[in-house]
Scaffold this motif. Structure first.
Motif, PDB file in Angstrom:
ATOM      1  N   ARG A   7       0.742  -1.192   0.024  1.00 29.77           N
ATOM      2  CA  ARG A   7       0.108   0.100   0.052  1.00 29.77           C
ATOM      3  C   ARG A   7       0.839   1.148   0.064  1.00 29.77           C
ATOM      4  O   ARG A   7       1.918   1.243   0.292  1.00 29.77           O
ATOM      5  CB  ARG A   7      -1.060   0.063   1.131  1.00 29.77           C
ATOM      6  N   GLY A   8       0.106   2.410  -0.143  1.00 33.48           N
ATOM      7  CA  GLY A   8       1.031   3.639  -0.194  1.00 33.48           C
ATOM      8  C   GLY A   8       1.699   3.977  -1.499  1.00 33.48           C
ATOM      9  O   GLY A   8       1.798   3.044  -2.574  1.00 33.48           O
ATOM     10  N   PRO A   9       2.427   4.999  -1.760  1.00 30.41           N
ATOM     11  CA  PRO A   9       3.105   5.597  -2.810  1.00 30.41           C
ATOM     12  C   PRO A   9       3.900   4.487  -3.686  1.00 30.41           C
ATOM     13  O   PRO A   9       4.712   3.940  -2.774  1.00 30.41           O
ATOM     14  CB  PRO A   9       3.739   6.752  -2.624  1.00 30.41           C
ATOM     15  N   GLY A  10       4.007   4.049  -4.734  1.00 31.95           N
ATOM     16  CA  GLY A  10       4.835   3.067  -5.181  1.00 31.95           C
ATOM     17  C   GLY A  10       4.622   1.851  -4.962  1.00 31.95           C
ATOM     18  O   GLY A  10       5.360   0.669  -5.131  1.00 31.95           O
ATOM     19  N   GLY A  11       3.495   1.490  -3.783  1.00 32.18           N
ATOM     20  CA  GLY A  11       3.325   0.073  -3.444  1.00 32.18           C
ATOM     21  C   GLY A  11       2.494  -0.519  -4.715  1.00 32.18           C
ATOM     22  O   GLY A  11       2.235  -0.217  -5.726  1.00 32.18           O
ATOM     23  N   LEU A  12       2.446  -1.873  -4.578  1.00 38.75           N
ATOM     24  CA  LEU A  12       2.157  -2.856  -5.403  1.00 38.75           C
ATOM     25  C   LEU A  12       0.787  -2.686  -5.925  1.00 38.75           C
ATOM     26  O   LEU A  12       0.486  -2.800  -7.165  1.00 38.75           O
ATOM     27  CB  LEU A  12       2.444  -4.283  -5.178  1.00 38.75           C
ATOM     28  N   TRP A  13      -0.182  -2.308  -4.865  1.00 37.27           N
ATOM     29  CA  TRP A  13      -1.557  -2.286  -5.060  1.00 37.27           C
ATOM     30  C   TRP A  13      -1.987  -1.185  -6.035  1.00 37.27           C
ATOM     31  O   TRP A  13      -3.077  -0.815  -6.425  1.00 37.27           O
ATOM     32  CB  TRP A  13      -2.383  -2.322  -3.929  1.00 37.27           C
ATOM     33  N   GLU A  14      -0.726  -0.193  -6.099  1.00 35.75           N
ATOM     34  CA  GLU A  14      -1.279   1.023  -7.090  1.00 35.75           C
ATOM     35  C   GLU A  14      -1.267   0.495  -8.652  1.00 35.75           C
ATOM     36  O   GLU A  14      -2.186   0.873  -9.537  1.00 35.75           O
ATOM     37  CB  GLU A  14       0.136   1.998  -6.970  1.00 35.75           C
ATOM     38  N   ARG A  15      -0.239  -0.696  -8.884  1.00 35.39           N
ATOM     39  CA  ARG A  15      -0.323  -0.977 -10.216  1.00 35.39           C
ATOM     40  C   ARG A  15      -0.932  -2.456 -10.448  1.00 35.39           C
ATOM     41  O   ARG A  15      -1.397  -2.722 -11.522  1.00 35.39           O
ATOM     42  CB  ARG A  15       1.304  -1.296 -10.440  1.00 35.39           C
ATOM     43  N   LEU A  38      -4.864 -10.876  -8.099  1.00 36.17           N
ATOM     44  CA  LEU A  38      -3.395 -11.699  -8.097  1.00 36.17           C
ATOM     45  C   LEU A  38      -3.324 -12.465  -6.497  1.00 36.17           C
ATOM     46  O   LEU A  38      -2.749 -13.473  -6.556  1.00 36.17           O
ATOM     47  CB  LEU A  38      -2.446 -10.482  -7.967  1.00 36.17           C
ATOM     48  N   ALA A  39      -3.698 -11.735  -5.679  1.00 36.03           N
ATOM     49  CA  ALA A  39      -3.536 -12.151  -4.137  1.00 36.03           C
ATOM     50  C   ALA A  39      -4.692 -13.152  -3.557  1.00 36.03           C
ATOM     51  O   ALA A  39      -4.946 -12.748  -2.260  1.00 36.03           O
ATOM     52  CB  ALA A  39      -2.775 -11.162  -3.352  1.00 36.03           C
ATOM     53  N   THR A  40      -5.554 -13.737  -4.428  1.00 35.28           N
ATOM     54  CA  THR A  40      -6.782 -14.446  -4.070  1.00 35.28           C
ATOM     55  C   THR A  40      -6.766 -15.996  -4.620  1.00 35.28           C
ATOM     56  O   THR A  40      -6.313 -16.037  -5.708  1.00 35.28           O
ATOM     57  CB  THR A  40      -8.259 -13.744  -4.196  1.00 35.28           C
ATOM     58  N   ARG A  58      -8.660 -18.689 -11.843  1.00 31.02           N
ATOM     59  CA  ARG A  58      -9.253 -17.942 -13.120  1.00 31.02           C
ATOM     60  C   ARG A  58      -7.734 -18.107 -14.164  1.00 31.02           C
ATOM     61  O   ARG A  58      -7.920 -18.315 -15.119  1.00 31.02           O
ATOM     62  CB  ARG A  58      -9.756 -16.666 -12.681  1.00 31.02           C
ATOM     63  N   ASP A  59      -6.692 -17.634 -13.514  1.00 36.37           N
ATOM     64  CA  ASP A  59      -5.425 -17.475 -14.303  1.00 36.37           C
ATOM     65  C   ASP A  59      -4.105 -17.953 -13.421  1.00 36.37           C
ATOM     66  O   ASP A  59      -3.342 -16.903 -13.234  1.00 36.37           O
ATOM     67  CB  ASP A  59      -5.361 -16.018 -14.805  1.00 36.37           C
ATOM     68  N   PRO A  60      -3.885 -18.848 -13.227  1.00 33.56           N
ATOM     69  CA  PRO A  60      -2.529 -19.345 -12.803  1.00 33.56           C
ATOM     70  C   PRO A  60      -1.267 -18.859 -13.155  1.00 33.56           C
ATOM     71  O   PRO A  60      -0.492 -18.576 -12.687  1.00 33.56           O
ATOM     72  CB  PRO A  60      -2.756 -20.896 -12.722  1.00 33.56           C
ATOM     73  N   GLU A  61      -1.256 -18.724 -14.583  1.00 34.30           N
ATOM     74  CA  GLU A  61      -0.169 -18.203 -15.218  1.00 34.30           C
ATOM     75  C   GLU A  61      -0.010 -16.892 -15.115  1.00 34.30           C
ATOM     76  O   GLU A  61       1.118 -16.341 -14.579  1.00 34.30           O
ATOM     77  CB  GLU A  61      -0.209 -18.657 -16.832  1.00 34.30           C
ATOM     78  N   LEU A  62      -0.898 -16.104 -15.203  1.00 32.08           N
ATOM     79  CA  LEU A  62      -0.868 -14.624 -14.723  1.00 32.08           C
ATOM     80  C   LEU A  62      -0.531 -14.449 -13.220  1.00 32.08           C
ATOM     81  O   LEU A  62       0.526 -13.562 -12.993  1.00 32.08           O
ATOM     82  CB  LEU A  62      -2.081 -14.016 -14.807  1.00 32.08           C
ATOM     83  N   VAL A  63      -0.971 -15.200 -12.217  1.00 31.76           N
ATOM     84  CA  VAL A  63      -0.373 -14.894 -10.783  1.00 31.76           C
ATOM     85  C   VAL A  63       0.892 -15.524 -10.714  1.00 31.76           C
ATOM     86  O   VAL A  63       1.767 -14.691 -10.036  1.00 31.76           O
ATOM     87  CB  VAL A  63      -1.717 -15.997 -10.007  1.00 31.76           C
ATOM     88  N   TRP A  64       1.197 -16.554 -11.224  1.00 29.90           N
ATOM     89  CA  TRP A  64       2.640 -17.049 -11.362  1.00 29.90           C
ATOM     90  C   TRP A  64       3.701 -15.956 -12.124  1.00 29.90           C
ATOM     91  O   TRP A  64       4.751 -15.918 -11.242  1.00 29.90           O
ATOM     92  CB  TRP A  64       2.875 -18.355 -11.928  1.00 29.90           C
ATOM     93  N   ARG A  65       3.374 -15.543 -13.067  1.00 28.67           N
ATOM     94  CA  ARG A  65       4.152 -14.390 -13.724  1.00 28.67           C
ATOM     95  C   ARG A  65       4.257 -13.212 -12.600  1.00 28.67           C
ATOM     96  O   ARG A  65       5.799 -12.782 -12.343  1.00 28.67           O
ATOM     97  CB  ARG A  65       3.603 -13.751 -14.740  1.00 28.67           C
ATOM     98  N   TRP A  66       3.429 -12.819 -11.798  1.00 26.30           N
ATOM     99  CA  TRP A  66       3.596 -11.800 -10.752  1.00 26.30           C
ATOM    100  C   TRP A  66       4.449 -12.179  -9.760  1.00 26.30           C
ATOM    101  O   TRP A  66       5.399 -11.519  -9.328  1.00 26.30           O
ATOM    102  CB  TRP A  66       2.111 -11.187 -10.506  1.00 26.30           C
ATOM    103  N   TYR A  67       4.172 -13.582  -9.124  1.00 26.46           N
ATOM    104  CA  TYR A  67       5.363 -14.118  -8.320  1.00 26.46           C
ATOM    105  C   TYR A  67       6.716 -14.227  -8.905  1.00 26.46           C
ATOM    106  O   TYR A  67       7.649 -13.977  -8.050  1.00 26.46           O
ATOM    107  CB  TYR A  67       4.610 -15.251  -7.486  1.00 26.46           C
ATOM    108  N   LYS A  68       6.897 -14.841 -10.128  1.00 24.23           N
ATOM    109  CA  LYS A  68       7.944 -14.915 -10.428  1.00 24.23           C
ATOM    110  C   LYS A  68       8.906 -13.442 -10.559  1.00 24.23           C
ATOM    111  O   LYS A  68       9.925 -13.307 -10.110  1.00 24.23           O
ATOM    112  CB  LYS A  68       7.997 -15.393 -11.851  1.00 24.23           C
ATOM    113  N   VAL A  88       6.287 -20.835 -16.254  1.00 28.66           N
ATOM    114  CA  VAL A  88       5.205 -20.496 -15.279  1.00 28.66           C
ATOM    115  C   VAL A  88       4.142 -21.119 -16.112  1.00 28.66           C
ATOM    116  O   VAL A  88       3.828 -20.903 -17.320  1.00 28.66           O
ATOM    117  CB  VAL A  88       5.095 -19.205 -14.955  1.00 28.66           C
ATOM    118  N   PRO A  89       3.022 -21.783 -15.390  1.00 26.15           N
ATOM    119  CA  PRO A  89       2.993 -22.222 -14.170  1.00 26.15           C
ATOM    120  C   PRO A  89       3.940 -23.507 -13.861  1.00 26.15           C
ATOM    121  O   PRO A  89       3.819 -24.174 -14.382  1.00 26.15           O
ATOM    122  CB  PRO A  89       1.402 -22.429 -13.597  1.00 26.15           C
ATOM    123  N   PRO A  90       4.653 -23.628 -12.831  1.00 25.57           N
ATOM    124  CA  PRO A  90       5.257 -24.775 -12.602  1.00 25.57           C
ATOM    125  C   PRO A  90       4.517 -25.929 -12.034  1.00 25.57           C
ATOM    126  O   PRO A  90       3.376 -25.703 -11.522  1.00 25.57           O
ATOM    127  CB  PRO A  90       6.173 -24.500 -11.254  1.00 25.57           C
TER     128      PRO A  90
END
Ligand code: BJW
Ligand code: ZN
Length: 221
Positions: free
Chosen positions: A17-25, A31-33, A39-49, A124-126
Motif C-alpha cells: 500500500r501507499g505511494p509506489g506500492g504494489l497495489w497501485e499497479r 493476484l492475491a486470492t 482463473r489465471d494461474p499463469e498470470l498469478v505466477w508471472r507476478w510471483y516470478k 510458469v506455471p510450475p
C-alpha cells in the motif's frame, strides 16, 4: 517484534500500500486470492516470478541486520513477520515466524507436496514433480486461513511479551494486525517504527517516525 513490508522497502522490495506500492499497479483481488489463481494461474505466477526476481537480487538492509543483532543481544525474542521475502533469515535472524508463508516455497494444489525454491521459478506455471499437479506459491492469500502453527506461536509470543516493536506495517490486514493488540492487552509496551502513522498508531505507546533502516540500528547502540 512484528514486521511488515516497510522493513524491506529500503532493500528495494516494493510495499503493498501507499505511494509506489504494489497495489497501485496491480489489483489485489486479481493476484492475491485463490479465485485469481483458479482463473489465471499463469498470470498469478508471472507476478510471483517477477517478485521472486526482485527479492532474489535484493539484499537485507541495516534494518534487517539490526533486528538480527537485537536477537543476538537477547533484546528481541522472536520476529513475527508478515513478509514472504526471507530477508530476516538472510540477515541472520533465527527465530522468525512467517505469518503469510514464503515466496521461496511452492505447494502442489493436488497432492500437497511442498517444494523449497532456491531461486526464481523458471517456467510458469510450475508443475509438481510427483503428480504433475499445478504448483502454487506457498503464501497466504486473502480469504485463506493463516498457517495454524505460525499463528498459534505468534499469538503466544505476543501474549507473553513485555515490549512489542512494530515495524513497517500498515496494520490493516487481519488477523496479523491483532498481534500488537494481543500484546497490548497482555500489558506490553507497544513501540511503533514507521515513516508515517498507521492503523497501529492509536494503540502504540511510542511512535518513532523514520525509516526502519535508520531507526533500528540506533536501537542496537
Ligand atoms: C516503512 C518504510 C520504511 C514504508 N521504514 N516503514 C477483520 C477485519 C477486517 C477484515 C478482515 C478481518 N479478518 C479477516 C479479514 C479479511 C482479510 C483482511 O484483513 N482484509 C483487510 C485488508 C480489509 N484477511 C484475510 O483474508 C486473511 N485471512 C483470513 O482472515 O482468513 C480467515 C479464514 C479463517 C478460516 C478459514 C478461511 C478463512 C489473510 C490475509 C492474507 C494477506 N496476504 C498478503 C499477501 C501475501 C502473499 C504475497 O506477498 O503475495 O500479505 S496481502 C499483503 O498485505 C501481504 C502483507 O503481508 C500484508 C500486510 O501488508 P504490510 O506488511 O502491512 O504492508 P503495507 O504495504 O500495507 O504497509 C507498509 C508500511 O510500511 C506502511 O505503513 C508504510 O508507511 C511503511 N513503510 N517504508 C518503515 N523504510
Ligand atoms: Zn503433486
Amino acid at each position: 517484534m512484528l514486521t511488515g513490508a516497510g522493513i524491506s522497502a529500503e532493500s528495494g522490495v516494493p510495499t503493498f500500500r501507499g505511494p509506489g506500492g504494489l497495489w497501485e499497479r496491480y489489483r489485489p483481488e486479481e493476484l492475491a486470492t485463490p479465485e485469481a489463481f483458479e482463473r489465471d494461474p499463469e498470470l498469478v505466477w508471472r507476478w510471483y516470478k517477477w517478485r521472486q526476481e526482485v527479492i532474489y537480487s535484493a539484499s537485507p538492509n541495516p534494518g534487517h541486520y539490526a533486528v538480527a543483532e537485537l536477537e543476538r543481544l537477547g533484546v528481541v525474542k522472536a520476529v513475527i513477520t508478515q513478509n514472504v521475502d526471507g530477508l530476516h533469515q538472510r540477515a541472520g535472524s533465527t527465530k522468525v515466524v512467517e505469518l503469510h508463508g514464503s515466496i521461496w516455497r511452492a505447494r502442489c494444489t493436488k497432492c500437497g507436496a511442498v517444494y523449497k525454491l532456491e531461486k526464481p521459478v523458471e517456467a510458469v506455471p510450475p508443475r509438481c514433480a510427483k503428480c504433475g499437479g499445478l504448483l502454487r506459491p506457498d503464501v497466504v492469500w486473502f480469504g485463506e486461513p493463516l498457517p495454524q502453527e505460525a499463528w498459534r506461536e505468534a499469538a503466544e509470543l505476543a501474549a507473553a511479551s513485555d515490549v512489542m516493536i512494530v515495524v513497517g506495517t500498515s496494520g490493516v490486514v487481519y488477523p496479523a494486525a491483532y498481534i500488537p493488540q494481543i500484546a497490548k492487552r497482555a500489558g506490553a509496551v507497544v513501540i511503533e517504527v514507521n515513516i508515517e502513522p498507521s492503523a497501529i498508531t492509536p494503540i502504540a505507546d511510542f511512535f518513532i517516525r523514520g525509516r526502519a533502516g535508520e531507526v533500528l540500528p540506533r536501537l542496537v547502540e
